[in-house]
Design a protein around this motif. Structure first.
Motif, PDB file in Angstrom:
ATOM      1  N   ARG A 115      27.791  -2.552 -18.440  1.00 59.28           N
ATOM      2  CA  ARG A 115      27.696  -1.562 -19.738  1.00 59.28           C
ATOM      3  C   ARG A 115      28.253  -2.277 -20.823  1.00 59.28           C
ATOM      4  O   ARG A 115      29.646  -2.515 -20.528  1.00 59.28           O
ATOM      5  N   PHE A 117      29.698  -2.162 -24.709  1.00 62.34           N
ATOM      6  CA  PHE A 117      30.219  -1.057 -25.650  1.00 62.34           C
ATOM      7  C   PHE A 117      29.141  -0.492 -26.662  1.00 62.34           C
ATOM      8  O   PHE A 117      29.111   0.288 -27.259  1.00 62.34           O
ATOM      9  N   GLU A 119      26.153   0.116 -26.413  1.00 66.80           N
ATOM     10  CA  GLU A 119      25.463   1.232 -25.453  1.00 66.80           C
ATOM     11  C   GLU A 119      26.138   2.594 -25.896  1.00 66.80           C
ATOM     12  O   GLU A 119      25.350   3.860 -26.183  1.00 66.80           O
ATOM     13  N   TYR A 120      27.357   2.539 -25.947  1.00 67.60           N
ATOM     14  CA  TYR A 120      27.831   3.824 -26.182  1.00 67.60           C
ATOM     15  C   TYR A 120      27.785   4.180 -27.602  1.00 67.60           C
ATOM     16  O   TYR A 120      27.803   5.554 -28.347  1.00 67.60           O
ATOM     17  N   SER A 124      25.751   7.661 -29.596  1.00 70.78           N
ATOM     18  CA  SER A 124      26.145   8.669 -30.627  1.00 70.78           C
ATOM     19  C   SER A 124      25.418   8.347 -31.996  1.00 70.78           C
ATOM     20  O   SER A 124      26.117   8.942 -33.092  1.00 70.78           O
ATOM     21  N   LEU A 365      35.139   1.084 -30.830  1.00 70.32           N
ATOM     22  CA  LEU A 365      35.054   2.292 -30.472  1.00 70.32           C
ATOM     23  C   LEU A 365      36.154   3.076 -30.984  1.00 70.32           C
ATOM     24  O   LEU A 365      35.755   4.369 -31.415  1.00 70.32           O
ATOM     25  N   LYS A 372      33.858   6.838 -24.910  1.00 68.60           N
ATOM     26  CA  LYS A 372      33.233   6.129 -23.900  1.00 68.60           C
ATOM     27  C   LYS A 372      33.026   7.519 -22.801  1.00 68.60           C
ATOM     28  O   LYS A 372      33.906   7.936 -22.485  1.00 68.60           O
ATOM     29  N   PRO A 373      31.769   7.321 -22.241  1.00 69.96           N
ATOM     30  CA  PRO A 373      31.443   8.389 -21.327  1.00 69.96           C
ATOM     31  C   PRO A 373      32.429   8.320 -20.027  1.00 69.96           C
ATOM     32  O   PRO A 373      32.844   6.983 -19.667  1.00 69.96           O
ATOM     33  N   THR A 376      31.717   5.976 -16.776  1.00 72.39           N
ATOM     34  CA  THR A 376      31.135   4.337 -17.202  1.00 72.39           C
ATOM     35  C   THR A 376      32.339   3.432 -16.660  1.00 72.39           C
ATOM     36  O   THR A 376      33.465   4.054 -16.508  1.00 72.39           O
TER      37      THR A 376
END
Length: 497
Positions: A115, A117, A119-120, A124, A365, A372-373, A376
């Motif tokens: 994953r 970052f 992607e996060y 959003s 972030l 972050k979920p 993850t």
């Protein structure tokens, strides 16, 4: 009557400008989120090849990096946790050590469950774009997950007339790679509109073999090149060092070999050519970074944008008889890192605390206030935002861990594990019958004297070794990856009874 120098006038003007903006409320609060982030990543850029740096060559010109430092922040003690292109880039995008993300060399692709970052950020509603050198997954330039916009090329790419994959469509360009990368980045910025965005720009420069733009080639030929103290062949530079260090001088990443043979059979006359081309390539890189900064300023985007610049690893230029990186010496693991955000970052901020490429994911972030979920992968880095915004973070790191795993295609450097504190560095070389390393960086910043066999330092060496392996063990970092030779093909064979 006192005479005001240009430097003093500039300083006074900047102070008045900031004061006026604060009065009228045009400077956002440090606690507000950044609307946008631009992350600029270069390749093989040394930590000290910045015009303003005290150890920079006198002739090197980097006005754009100088401006970022003067009007923003310079992270003076920035490091990588692995000094190699793909592993470092994976660390930047995941916030994880190499042993965690598993991108351990320049050939292997990224594991499927990785994953990044961005992607996060996408989750959003933030637009994401990648433009320039990617490198992970050496022979693949297809668009990667986490990015809405993609413009990149295979592997190392080429300095001149590159072909880019732009959102799945191949396009050939004429010209210099860094110039084209910048143009594509500026095109994106001009068309992004008012939406929040994260843009990562990856320059091929200044990767070996160093090739400056034609307009810069020969720019520094008239200047004398300084030779590093540890480049000399004298026994003094090698008497306490590990055997592999002297041997690498004559190997694939030593200055007496240079992959294709000795430097004209005499490293001293030829080495300056290598050095000058490196400096000229850095100058061209600076020029292009400046084009991005200038556009952000002129368009007004700079008011809401955090710009971070860093290199993906360091690079030796003659130190210990080396060129390249991979090892755990300072020239290899230290990188340039700058941040620019007018109105947010206090001009001239110099950060002396130890910061890592591992910290970039958490920093972006935090800057964009994206969580972050929970389900993850864990990130190991720390947000640099408190340091950038002149706040005092609690319990900041006092050491870093370093890891590099031997590569069969570049066998001159052994598997290397290290721990570096503010003063000492302990290096463990795995799989070879040789001395490990211990250096006092305060009294010996060039790492000329290995203290590993000095009885007075036995206790310190033992303590650092214990800490190194305990921490790696706790993080699951003691598994050694083995990559078969490139001509090996796996096949299934039924066992006969």
């Amino acid at each position: 009557m006192h005479t005001l120098t240009k430097k003093k006038i500039t300083s006074i003007s900047l102070g008045l400008f900031a004061f006026v903006l604060n009065i009228f409320g045009q400077v956002p609060s440090n606690n507000e989120k950044f609307k946008n982030v631009v992350l600029i990543l270069s390749d093989d850029h040394r930590f000290d090849f910045l015009g303003f740096h005290e150890d920079s060559p006198d002739f090197l010109e980097t006005p754009s990096f100088d401006r970022m430092s003067q009007k923003g922040a310079h992270m003076a003690n920035a490091f990588v946790t692995t000094s190699l292109c793909s592993p470092s880039r994976a660390t930047i995008l995941t916030g994880q050590y190499m042993h965690r993300h598993k991108v351990v060399d320049n050939q292997r692709g990224v594991p499927k469950k990785t994953r990044f970052f961005p992607e996060y950020l996408q989750g959003s509603g933030i637009l994401t774009a990648y433009i320039g050198k990617w490198h992970m997954g050496h022979d693949n330039d297809t668009p990667r997950k986490g990015f809405d916009h993609w413009a990149s090329f295979k592997g190392q790419g080429v300095y001149f007339n590159p072909e880019f994959n732009i959102n799945g469509n191949k396009k050939k360009f004429e010209g210099y790679n860094a110039d084209i990368t910048t143009k594509l980045a500026l095109d994106y910025l001009k068309n992004v509109g008012k939406k929040r965005f994260f843009l990562q720009v990856g320059y091929k420069a200044v990767h070996y073999p160093f090739q400056p733009a034609k307009r810069h080639h020969g720019r520094y030929d008239k200047f004398k090149v300084p030779l590093p103290q540890t480049m000399s062949l004298t026994e003094r530079n090698y008497e306490t060092q590990s055997n592999w260090i002297r041997e690498r001088r004559y190997g694939i990443h030593g200055i007496d070999h240079m992959e294709t043979g000795p430097l004209d059979n005499d490293p001293v006359p030829s080495f300056p050519k290598l050095y000058r081309r490196f400096a000229e390539t850095v100058h061209g890189l600076d020029e292009n970074v400046g084009r991005i900064i200038n556009y952000l300023d002129a368009s007004g985007l700079a008011e809401d944008t955090l710009v971070i610049y860093l290199g993906d690893n360091g690079f030796a230029l003659g130190e210990h008889g080396f060129y390249d990186k991979r090892d755990a010496f300072e020239e290899s693991i230290r990188i340039p890192m700058l941040a620019y955000a007018p109105g947010r970052i206090k001009p001239g901020t110099k950060i002396s605390k130890m910061v890592l490429n591992l910290d970039i994911a958490q920093t972006v972030l935090a800057a964009m206030q994206v969580q972050k979920p929970k389900d993850t992968p864990e990130m190991t880095g720390k947000s640099l935002l408190p340091l950038l915004l002149d706040q005092t973070p609690a319990n900041w790191r006092k050491h870093l861990l370093y890891e590099y795993h031997w590569e069969w295609n570049f066998p001159a450097t052994p598997t290397t594990l290290a721990i570096r504190t503010d003063r000492y560095k302990y290096i463990y070389y795995h799989g070879i019958w040789d001395k490990n390393g211990l250096y006092d960086l305060q009294t010996d910043p060039h790492e000329r004297y290995n203290l590993i066999r000095i009885p007075a330092f036995n206790k310190l060496a033992h303590e650092l070794r214990t800490q190194l392996f305990n921490e790696l063990n706790q993080m699951g970092g003691l598994s050694m990856p083995i990559r078969p030779p490139k001509d090996f093909q796996f096949y299934d064979r039924k066992l006969r009874r």
